[in-house]
Scaffold this active site. Structure first.
Site, mmCIF file in Angstrom:
data_model
loop_
_atom_site.group_PDB
_atom_site.id
_atom_site.type_symbol
_atom_site.label_atom_id
_atom_site.label_comp_id
_atom_site.label_asym_id
_atom_site.label_seq_id
_atom_site.Cartn_x
_atom_site.Cartn_y
_atom_site.Cartn_z
ATOM 1 N N ASP A 1 0.775 -1.065 -0.022
ATOM 2 C CA ASP A 1 -0.017 -0.138 -0.037
ATOM 3 C C ASP A 1 0.940 1.168 -0.026
ATOM 4 O O ASP A 1 0.991 2.139 0.922
ATOM 5 C CB ASP A 1 -0.904 0.010 1.095
ATOM 6 N N CYS B 1 -4.811 4.626 -3.028
ATOM 7 C CA CYS B 1 -5.867 5.468 -2.811
ATOM 8 C C CYS B 1 -5.979 6.649 -3.717
ATOM 9 O O CYS B 1 -6.491 7.715 -3.523
ATOM 10 C CB CYS B 1 -6.223 5.997 -1.226
HETATM 11 C C1 LIG Z 1 -0.455 4.979 1.863
HETATM 12 S S1 LIG Z 1 0.593 4.896 3.270
HETATM 13 C C2 LIG Z 1 0.127 3.437 4.034
HETATM 14 C C3 LIG Z 1 -1.057 3.243 4.831
HETATM 15 C C4 LIG Z 1 -1.345 2.280 5.568
HETATM 16 N N1 LIG Z 1 -1.156 0.822 4.845
HETATM 17 C C5 LIG Z 1 -2.738 2.184 6.373
HETATM 18 O O1 LIG Z 1 -3.532 1.533 5.971
HETATM 19 O O2 LIG Z 1 -2.909 2.681 7.309
HETATM 20 C C6 LIG Z 1 1.911 4.821 2.539
HETATM 21 C C7 LIG Z 1 3.277 4.405 3.664
HETATM 22 O O3 LIG Z 1 4.284 3.718 2.982
HETATM 23 C C8 LIG Z 1 5.560 4.404 3.622
HETATM 24 N N2 LIG Z 1 6.597 3.978 2.444
HETATM 25 C C9 LIG Z 1 6.798 4.933 1.485
HETATM 26 N N3 LIG Z 1 7.848 4.370 0.796
HETATM 27 C C10 LIG Z 1 8.133 3.375 1.394
HETATM 28 C C11 LIG Z 1 9.064 2.426 1.153
HETATM 29 N N4 LIG Z 1 10.197 2.456 0.284
HETATM 30 N N5 LIG Z 1 9.447 1.276 2.180
HETATM 31 C C12 LIG Z 1 8.556 1.238 2.959
HETATM 32 N N6 LIG Z 1 7.797 2.076 3.585
HETATM 33 C C13 LIG Z 1 7.287 3.251 2.682
HETATM 34 C C14 LIG Z 1 5.267 5.723 3.837
HETATM 35 O O4 LIG Z 1 5.907 6.085 4.877
HETATM 36 C C15 LIG Z 1 3.741 5.583 4.266
HETATM 37 O O5 LIG Z 1 3.755 5.417 5.748
#
Ligand SMILES: C[S@@+](CC[C@H](N)C(=O)[O-])C[C@H]1O[C@@H](n2cnc3c(N)ncnc32)[C@H](O)[C@@H]1O
Length: 510
Positions: free
Chosen positions: A332, A391
């Protein structure tokens, strides 16, 4: 000299010691500053409204902070228009978020702040009070048909039961005590149509709720009821979670004892939903590379009674060899958030204008590269099922990314499957797999915009299949009592590529 400076100087000239009680009365309540901070952080994209509110868990003023912030977000388009008509101010001296809150309070709130004349921001709003109310009257008159002012679409609010804190019937009791009435729906014992359900949901009064049409653990409320639900949210009985994001959870086809990695987990809403549905009888590795968001997630998950193993790594750097037996890998990743029409901070943006704005297009393209890199890395885990979701409403971040993944990997050992044939709204584009993907939005499904695609591993290894040909869930030590860094499971090491897939170039995407 500006009126504000003038009033400052006048105050300085007074040598009479002010009455301490009066000073106390004149102090603006701290909730105003907290709400201004929430608005600032939203603007900085430091989190969603819900995740930012999590920081005030246990704070007596949480309801007030939330109400103040929401009042601005709901009326931001009007407030923005009004602000353009007011005299400029120095944003280094005056807090523009606080001013927005005061304008919202003046127009839609209790106006009690008017007595706090000591504060410069208050002074500014008081000095411009007439202009503000006049402009509001004009805007309102000229925009009678504007959806953002007189909402044509009634907003509804989905809440998810947290089974780790209460059963459905226990929650129903709690809601009853709060004065809510459950409105049953059936048509002489026949299931009503989804359209009938949507009509019913739109007509809910503030004290009514109904069960969701698709998901057992979801209730539907009128959006205005939210304030009465804060206590249940704070004590973990419920999650304020849009139904659309549960499509990803449904797509997992969860079973007890599964091993699941939530690769981009913060703020933890989906991790919490998985744990609730499986009653913690699973192993969840919740990873997020962002330490601040990760820490917020820990607060949310502990409030919700979720057991999980924590990881704070850049996903593409995680060694898949350490996680050889994943049943589900949930991806996600960060996205444009363009589907969150209910995310109040985006209310005033027109999606079309936004998309055609060059900067946004560029950002989406960069996000798509990053999303593809995440998917590409995910393949090395050889998980039985990969659930990709965003989303975002844009095809560029959704179907196109999936298409590119298959183009780049002609020998991919995954096929796209339809995880929820009964779901009414499908993927876009002319791809052969489009109809297998799930989509959601307000118009079709009365939810936020959402996209979900499921990749099912094609060739199951012999130990994955039992005698009936069913996929076995092969965790099976369910060692999830503590939140710990993962230990390397022993099984299957030989068959893994020891690659982090980090060789796939990730450009700067954020
Ligand atoms: C859309 S949010 C996730 C929402 C979460 N799944 C929820 O339902 O509450 C995306 C998340 O991905 C994390 N993120 C972005 N790039 C990433 C990476 N390369 N590795 C790990 N996490 C990452 C961001 O910090 C962010 O918290």
């Amino acid at each position: 000299m500006s009126p504000i400076m003038a009033s400052k100087n006048n105050r300085n000239k007074k040598n009479v010691r002010p009455d301490p009680k009066r000073i106390k009365r004149q102090k603006l309540h701290k909730a105003y500053y907290s709400a201004a901070n929430v608005l600032w952080q939203l603007n900085e994209k430091s989190g969603s409204l819900n995740s930012l509110m999590n920081r005030f868990t246990g704070d007596k003023c949480i309801k007030m902070i939330y109400a103040l912030a929401v009042k601005v977000l709901k009326n931001r388009d009007i407030i923005e228009q009004i602000k353009t008509k007011l005299p400029d101010f120095d944003t280094n001296t005056l807090n523009s978020y606080l001013i927005e809150i005061l304008i919202a309070e003046l127009l839609f709130g209790e106006k009690s702040f008017l007595k706090y004349r000591r504060k410069d921001e208050v002074q500014y709003v008081i000095e411009n009070q007439q202009k503000i109310t006049d402009h509001y009257a004009n805007v309102k008159n000229s925009a009678k048909d504007n959806v953002s002012i007189d909402r044509k679409n009634p907003w509804i609010r989905y809440i998810r039961i947290n089974y780790l804190k209460n059963s459905k019937s226990e929650l129903m009791e709690k809601l009853k005590k709060l004065g809510f009435i459950h409105k049953a729906y059936n048509n002489n014992g026949e299931k009503i149509s989804f359209d009938q359900f949507k009509a019913l949901a739109s007509s809910l009064n503030n004290d009514e709720f109904i069960f969701d049409y698709h998901f057992d653990d979801v209730f539907v409320f009128n959006d205005e009821s939210t304030k009465k639900l804060i206590e249940l949210y704070e004590n973990g009985s419920i999650a304020m979670q849009d139904k659309s994001s549960l499509l990803a959870i449904e797509a997992m086809k969860l079973e007890v004892n599964m091993i699941i990695m939530d690769a981009c987990a913060a703020p933890g809403m989906k991790t919490a939903a998985i744990a609730s549905r499986l009653n913690n009888k699973c192993t969840i590795y919740a990873n997020d590379k962002d330490k601040k968001r990760f820490n917020d997630m820990k607060i949310l998950l502990s409030r919700n009674g979720v057991k999980f193993k924590s990881l704070t790594q850049e996903f593409t750097q995680i060694d898949p060899i350490k996680y050889p037996d994943l049943d589900i890998l949930l991806l996600d990743p960060s996205c444009s958030g363009s589907g969150i029409n209910r995310r109040l901070e985006y209310n005033n943006l027109s999606i079309d204008n936004q998309y055609h704005n060059d900067n946004v297009t560029k950002r989406c393209e960069n996000l798509a590269k990053f999303q593809l890199a995440i998917l590409q890395s995910a393949l090395s885990f050889n998980a039985k099922r990969i659930v990709y979701c965003t989303c975002s409403k844009y095809q560029i971040e959704n179907e196109n990314v999936i298409h590119q993944l298959f183009e780049l990997n002609p020998d991919i050992n995954y096929e796209i499957i339809d995880p929820m044939p009964e779901w009414p709204y499908r993927g876009q584009g002319d791809y052969p797999f489009s109809s297998l993907c799930l989509r959601a939005d307000y118009e079709n499904t009365m939810t936020n915009g959402f996209f979900c695609c499921v990749l099912q591993r094609k060739h199951l290894e012999s130990h994955d299949v039992d005698n009936d040909g069913k996929i076995e869930s092969d965790n099976k030590n369910n060692n999830n009592d503590d939140e710990t860094e993962s230990k390397t499971p022993k099984k299957n090491k030989k068959s893994r590529k020891s690659s982090t897939a980090a060789n796939f170039i990730i450009t700067k995407y954020m």
